[in-house]
Design an enzyme around this catalytic site. Structure first.
Site, PDB file in Angstrom:
ATOM      1  N   CYS A 292       0.866  -1.407  -0.069  1.00 21.85           N
ATOM      2  CA  CYS A 292       0.007   0.093   0.114  1.00 21.85           C
ATOM      3  C   CYS A 292       0.840   1.260   0.033  1.00 21.85           C
ATOM      4  O   CYS A 292       1.543   1.643  -1.083  1.00 21.85           O
ATOM      5  CB  CYS A 292      -1.022   0.096   1.153  1.00 21.85           C
TER       6      CYS A 292
ATOM      7  N   GLN B 217       3.472   2.599  -2.807  1.00 21.90           N
ATOM      8  CA  GLN B 217       3.306   4.165  -3.394  1.00 21.90           C
ATOM      9  C   GLN B 217       4.777   4.703  -3.272  1.00 21.90           C
ATOM     10  O   GLN B 217       5.191   5.750  -4.098  1.00 21.90           O
ATOM     11  CB  GLN B 217       2.501   4.925  -2.843  1.00 21.90           C
TER      12      GLN B 217
ATOM     13  N   SER C 266      -6.616   6.064  -0.837  1.00 22.59           N
ATOM     14  CA  SER C 266      -7.198   7.064  -1.613  1.00 22.59           C
ATOM     15  C   SER C 266      -5.869   7.555  -2.615  1.00 22.59           C
ATOM     16  O   SER C 266      -6.497   8.836  -3.350  1.00 22.59           O
ATOM     17  CB  SER C 266      -7.549   8.059  -0.976  1.00 22.59           C
ATOM     18  N   LEU C 267      -4.788   7.057  -2.666  1.00 19.74           N
ATOM     19  CA  LEU C 267      -3.884   7.565  -3.474  1.00 19.74           C
ATOM     20  C   LEU C 267      -3.401   6.461  -4.544  1.00 19.74           C
ATOM     21  O   LEU C 267      -3.902   5.036  -4.087  1.00 19.74           O
ATOM     22  CB  LEU C 267      -2.513   7.823  -2.914  1.00 19.74           C
TER      23      LEU C 267
ATOM     24  N   HIS D 233      -3.833  -5.201   0.141  1.00 16.84           N
ATOM     25  CA  HIS D 233      -3.692  -5.353   1.512  1.00 16.84           C
ATOM     26  C   HIS D 233      -3.612  -7.070   1.398  1.00 16.84           C
ATOM     27  O   HIS D 233      -4.660  -7.456   1.870  1.00 16.84           O
ATOM     28  CB  HIS D 233      -4.437  -5.012   2.654  1.00 16.84           C
TER      29      HIS D 233
ATOM     30  N   GLU E 287      -2.385  -9.120   3.645  1.00 13.80           N
ATOM     31  CA  GLU E 287      -2.693  -9.305   4.820  1.00 13.80           C
ATOM     32  C   GLU E 287      -4.076  -9.078   5.459  1.00 13.80           C
ATOM     33  O   GLU E 287      -4.219  -9.814   6.587  1.00 13.80           O
ATOM     34  CB  GLU E 287      -1.663  -8.492   5.925  1.00 13.80           C
TER      35      GLU E 287
END
Length: 201
Positions: free
Chosen positions: A89, A93, A139-140, A182, A184
């Site tokens: 995540c 990024q 959100s990115l 994710h 996990e």
């Protein structure tokens, strides 16, 4: 094996610790699994600790902001040859930003959204089913047109909201991979298999 989970102050870090611990126990060999927050130890300390694998956790904020990403950026810049690094995540990024790409606001924020993905079947995706549903909290997104030649796209959303959005990146010459979703999370199909691929690679 000595594994570090670098915690970017995220609630999913405990899930990650639990699943990676289970994978390491499967190997029936001695292991050490550490969790360190991104501002807890200086980079030189982490470098000298000689970890075999490093996982950069999810977290809030933007990866270009040191207040949120901490020492994670240094790890991506300096330790990608040895040891292998997996960014999750925010970690993925960060991959995009550290190597010259842009991370921008997504058209639709995803908070607990399941999406199917298509992937290249290599690296952490080796042996995983096409079309698996993965859990998204972000959100990115990495801006595709901005990505440098050093990074290749390994997975995308294959249908529904955000179709085509990048869900996986791999560095072409360094041992660095990232996933936007994710693995996990209990909602991600074959997430443990993905993490096992990284640990056993």
């Amino acid at each position: 094996m000595k594994v570090l989970i670098l915690d970017n102050y995220d609630s999913f870090t405990f899930n990650l610790y639990q699943i990676v611990g289970e994978i390491l126990e499967e190997r029936e060999k001695p292991f050490q699994l550490d969790v360190i927050r991104n501002d807890e130890k200086p980079f030189e300390w982490i470098k000298s600790a000689n970890y075999d694998k490093i996982i950069i956790s999810p977290g809030p904020g933007h990866p270009a902001d040191p207040a949120y990403f901490g020492v994670s950026a240094d790890i991506l810049k300096e330790l990608g040859k040895t040891p292998p690094v997996l960014g999750i995540c925010l970690g993925m990024q960060g991959m995009a930003t550290v190597f010259g790409g842009e991370v921008v606001r997504a058209n639709i924020a995803m908070h607990g959204k399941l999406s199917p993905i298509e992937h290249d079947g290599k690296g952490v995706f080796s042996g995983l089913t096409q079309g698996i549903e993965i859990m998204r909290y972000h959100s990115l997104v990495a801006k595709e047109i901005s990505l440098p030649n050093d990074l290749e796209i390994t997975a995308r959303v294959s249908a529904g909201e955000g179709k085509g959005e990048i869900m996986g990146l791999r560095h072409k010459s360094l041992k660095i991979e990232g996933v936007q979703f994710h693995p996990e999370s209990f909602g991600s199909e074959e997430g443990k298999c993905l993490l096992r691929n990284f640990i056993n690679s």
